[in-house]
Every structure is written in structure tokens, then in C-alpha cells.
Design a protein around this motif. Structure first.
Motif, mmCIF file in Angstrom:
data_model
loop_
_atom_site.group_PDB
_atom_site.id
_atom_site.type_symbol
_atom_site.label_atom_id
_atom_site.label_comp_id
_atom_site.label_asym_id
_atom_site.label_seq_id
_atom_site.Cartn_x
_atom_site.Cartn_y
_atom_site.Cartn_z
ATOM 1 N N TRP A 79 0.812 -1.229 0.000
ATOM 2 C CA TRP A 79 0.000 0.000 0.000
ATOM 3 C C TRP A 79 0.846 1.281 0.000
ATOM 4 O O TRP A 79 0.310 2.391 0.035
ATOM 5 N N ASN B 14 -8.497 3.518 -10.018
ATOM 6 C CA ASN B 14 -8.784 3.040 -8.677
ATOM 7 C C ASN B 14 -7.937 3.736 -7.627
ATOM 8 O O ASN B 14 -8.444 4.255 -6.631
ATOM 9 N N ASN B 15 -6.632 3.725 -7.858
ATOM 10 C CA ASN B 15 -5.719 4.339 -6.886
ATOM 11 C C ASN B 15 -5.939 5.837 -6.780
ATOM 12 O O ASN B 15 -5.985 6.395 -5.678
ATOM 13 N N SER C 73 -5.216 -1.820 -7.537
ATOM 14 C CA SER C 73 -6.662 -1.593 -7.473
ATOM 15 C C SER C 73 -7.075 -1.413 -6.019
ATOM 16 O O SER C 73 -7.695 -2.281 -5.413
ATOM 17 N N VAL D 1 -8.823 6.765 -4.633
ATOM 18 C CA VAL D 1 -8.572 6.592 -3.193
ATOM 19 C C VAL D 1 -7.652 7.708 -2.674
ATOM 20 O O VAL D 1 -7.941 8.367 -1.675
ATOM 21 N N SER E 73 -8.883 -0.525 -2.731
ATOM 22 C CA SER E 73 -10.301 -0.356 -2.388
ATOM 23 C C SER E 73 -10.378 0.688 -1.277
ATOM 24 O O SER E 73 -9.558 0.714 -0.355
ATOM 25 N N ILE E 74 -11.376 1.532 -1.419
ATOM 26 C CA ILE E 74 -11.485 2.649 -0.499
ATOM 27 C C ILE E 74 -11.777 2.167 0.923
ATOM 28 O O ILE E 74 -11.257 2.709 1.890
ATOM 29 N N GLU E 75 -12.574 1.089 1.026
ATOM 30 C CA GLU E 75 -12.927 0.568 2.353
ATOM 31 C C GLU E 75 -11.668 0.063 3.066
ATOM 32 O O GLU E 75 -11.431 0.354 4.234
ATOM 33 N N LYS E 76 -10.858 -0.687 2.304
ATOM 34 C CA LYS E 76 -9.632 -1.238 2.888
ATOM 35 C C LYS E 76 -8.679 -0.095 3.276
ATOM 36 O O LYS E 76 -8.061 -0.113 4.344
#
Ligand code: ATP
Ligand code: MG
Length: 375
Positions: A249, A289-290, A345, A293, A347-350
Motif C-alpha cells: 500500500w 482506482n488508486n 486496485s 482513493v 479499495s477505499i474501504e480497505k
């Protein structure tokens, strides 16, 4: 004299005066910055500059559509022709055309009539032929209120809006090929740039300064650079992600942290937006995706003028504006913080789940982590 043309489309009333005043001020300052004096006048949608500055300077002033070195004459046709005769006497050409533009419509003759009359004189004295399609020599005449200008060359300016007319942007500059191009494009649309660089080493910082020197030649003033330490920015993130075994990340958090800090600085400067050289899908960190976020770091607009360009197009602009060779002059060794398999990719939740822990202040020594990442 230099006669300067700018686009008038969309320029009405107050806007137009503002645009013209800014452009004149910028021309004056950009000439002064290169060590020359100037006298500048505005008449009928043209700007007339009297200066010894080299001609190429006008190709670097945003807002200028085209420009011509020109001779000033009166509105009398015989006098206009006399000036033309002197101007073209030494020139080698077989064919010519006269292109008159009557910016002052009150003039007694139409453009066509002036073209015909002056054309006849040139044929009479020089025995040359008219070629309207591809003449060897194009003789331009522009009729203003109380005088005319005559020229044979027309050079392209960079177009765009006068530097700074849209307000301040904090520009993230990395020393690669992209961010200088993005800087140029934002300046072209009227942005006043202050640069922010997160430093990883002295060599790259030197390159960034050289790039800013080049970019600055398109501005009427010198441009500031703010330097912050990239390691300080990422210290906590790297250690925390490492201990969470989530190093993949790193790029997302790096970009998030860059934007978050940039916003603070931008607000302090009174900047209205942040600029970056990101282009969609170009590298791991720049997937849609990135980006979506990373963007939650700030409510400020993040302007990415390269978003729809591919690498070849960006490189072509870099060559045209003169930053390419400097950008590739020091390869560096890539990003020292890059993980083995950066996430593409996110994820906003993660991300939100990881965020508090990842950004938590950390007292640990981090040299070992960075030692590992040195090249
Ligand atoms: P560039 O050619 O501009 O370096 P890049 O294709 O290498 O771009 P990234 O390294 O992912 O892409 O960076 C994307 C954008 O993030 C850069 O264009 C720049 O605006 C910003 N950026 C990256 N690294 C830095 C840094 N060290 N300091 C300031 N901004 C940076
Ligand atoms: Mg880069």
C-alpha cells in the motif's frame, strides 16, 4: 517594432481589458527579466512593442497567438508602398501576395482594394508575379486607427492565457518527464505556480532546480520552490505498513500523504488548487482506482493536465518546451520506497481501515527500513 496578436474569442467587456492589461504587464516583465527595456502600446486588438529583446522571447509569453517584426507607416497608400518598397528591395522572391487586414473599419479603402493597389505597385517596380496560394513572400499590412504596420514574417506564439490570470496553484514536481510538462500546460492556462518537491536526494533536487529554471523562462517572474523531505513524509507510513505486512500500500499512502501535506501548504500560500503530472494508468500508482482513493486526502481541486495523454505525446511536449533532456539527464534509481508489488486496485474501504494505523506517529528508528530501500 513588434506587432503582437492575441485571441479575442470569448473576450468581452471587462474580461477583455483585464486580459489585455495582464498580457501587457507580463510582456513588460518578461522582457525586463531578460535584461531589456520596452515601450508597449495597445491599439485596436493589437499590442505594439518597441524593444531590443530577442524575438524568441515572444514565443514564450502565454497569451500571444502570433507576432511579427514590423515597420510602422502612415495610412497614406503611397507612404505605405514606400515602406514596402524599402522593406522588400533586398529580398529574393519570385512570387508574392499582399495580405491586408483592416482592424480599423473606418479606413476609406477595403482590404481588397489595398491588396490590389499595392500589388500593382510591386508588379510595376519589381516585375514579380502574384501567387495567392503559395507565395515566396507574403507582405502583410495591418491598418490600425492612425497608422499601419507592414511585415513579411509571422511567428507563432504559445497561445493560452496570460501567466497568472487564473490564480495560484501549488505544483508537485518530481524531476521526471511528466511534471514539468504538466507545469507548462497549467501555466499556459493562466496558473501562477509555486513548486513543491519532496526530496529524496541532492542530485534529483538539483535536477528539479534546473527544470524550474527552464519552466521559469515562460513566466514573467521567478518561481518559488518549496522543498520537504520525502523520508520525513513517509517515515511513519513505511514503518507502520511494514509491521502490518501491508507494504504493497506504500504508493497509495505516499500519494495520499503528498496531497494531504500539499493541501496544508497550498492553503498557507492562498493557492486554489494542487497540480500533478499524473497520467491515467501510466504507472502502478496512477490507476483510476488508486487515484480515486488517494484523492480523498484533499477537498482542494487536484489538476492533472496530462491525464489523457500517453507517454509519447508527453515526451513530444517535453522536447518542444525544452525540458526533456534535463528530465532524463540523471536517471536516479527509481523511487526508494517502491514495494515489490504495489497495489493497483486500491479499495477505499480497505484504505480507510488501514489509514489510522498506517499514519500513526511512530517513535521507532526507521533507518533500518530505509537502509534496505537504498540503491
Ligand atoms: P514524473 O515524470 O513527473 O516524475 P511519473 O510518471 O514518474 O511523473 P510518479 O512518480 O507516479 O509519476 O508521480 C506522479 C506525480 O506525482 C508527478 O508528476 C508529480 O506531480 C508528483 N510527484 C511524484 N514524486 C514527487 C516528489 N518527489 N515531489 C513532488 N511531487 C512528486
Ligand atoms: Mg516521478
Amino acid at each position: 517594432m513588434i506587432i503582437i496578436r492575441y485571441d479575442e474569442i470569448g473576450l468581452k467587456g471587462k474580461n477583455r481589458i483585464y486580459f489585455e492589461n495582464e498580457l501587457i504587464e507580463n510582456i513588460k516583465n518578461q522582457i525586463k527579466k531578460s535584461g531589456y527595456e520596452s515601450h508597449i502600446e495597445r491599439i485596436r486588438g493589437r499590442i505594439i512593442v518597441d524593444s531590443q529583446a530577442p524575438l524568441t522571447i515572444y514565443s514564450k509569453i502565454f497569451g500571444i497567438r502570433s507576432y511579427s517584426p514590423a515597420i510602422e507607416s502612415s495610412l497614406d497608400l503611397d507612404e505605405i508602398y514606400n515602406s514596402i518598397r524599402n522593406l522588400i528591395a533586398e529580398k529574393k522572391f519570385k512570387t508574392f501576395r499582399i495580405s491586408t487586414q483592416r482592424l480599423w473599419k473606418g479606413y476609406e479603402k477595403t482590404s481588397m482594394e489595398i491588396n490590389e493597389k499595392i500589388g500593382e505597385f510591386v508588379i510595376r517596380d519589381f516585375s514579380k508575379k502574384v501567387d495567392l496560394e503559395k507565395p515566396d513572400l507574403n507582405i502583410g499590412i495591418e491598418i490600425l486607427n492612425d497608422r499601419s504596420y507592414i511585415f513579411t514574417e509571422k511567428y507563432q506564439g504559445p497561445g493560452g492565457l496570460p501567466y497568472g490570470i487564473e490564480g495560484k496553484i501549488l505544483m508537485l514536481i518530481s524531476g521526471g518527464i511528466d511534471s514539468p510538462v504538466a507545469s507548462y500546460l497549467l501555466m499556459k492556462r493562466g496558473a501562477d505556480l509555486t513548486f513543491l518537491h519532496y526530496k529524496t536526494n541532492d542530485e534529483i533536487l538539483k535536477k528539479v532546480k534546473n527544470l524550474i529554471n527552464i519552466i521559469e523562462s515562460y513566466a514573467p517572474k521567478s518561481l518559488d520552490l518549496i522543498v520537504e523531505d520525502h523520508r520525513d513524509l513517509l517515515k511513519n507510513v513505511i514503518i507502520n505498513l511494514e509491521s502490518m505486512r501491508e507494504r504493497k500500500w506504500t504508493c497509495v499512502f505516499c500519494r495520499y500523504s503528498m496531497l494531504k501535506r500539499a493541501e496544508e501548504i497550498a492553503r498557507g500560500l492562498g493557492a486554489l488548487a494542487i497540480g500533478t503530472g499524473e497520467s491515467l494508468g501510466q504507472v502502478a500508482s496512477q490507476t483510476l482506482n488508486n487515484i480515486s482513493v488517494e484523492n480523498i486526502a484533499t477537498n482542494m481541486p487536484v489538476l492533472r493536465p496530462l491525464i489523457g495523454l500517453d507517454k509519447i505525446e508527453i515526451e513530444n511536449i517535453a522536447r518542444k518546451i525544452g525540458t526533456f533532456n534535463t528530465s532524463i539527464s540523471i536517471k536516479g534509481c527509481g523511487c526508494p520506497f517502491l514495494p515489490m508489488h504495489p497495489i493497483t486496485s486500491a479499495s477505499i474501504e480497505k484504505f480507510i481501515k488501514l489509514r489510522d494505523k498506517a499514519l500513526k506517529p511512530n517513535e521507532k528508528e526507521y533507518s533500518e527500513v530505509f537502509e534496505k530501500n537504498r540503491c
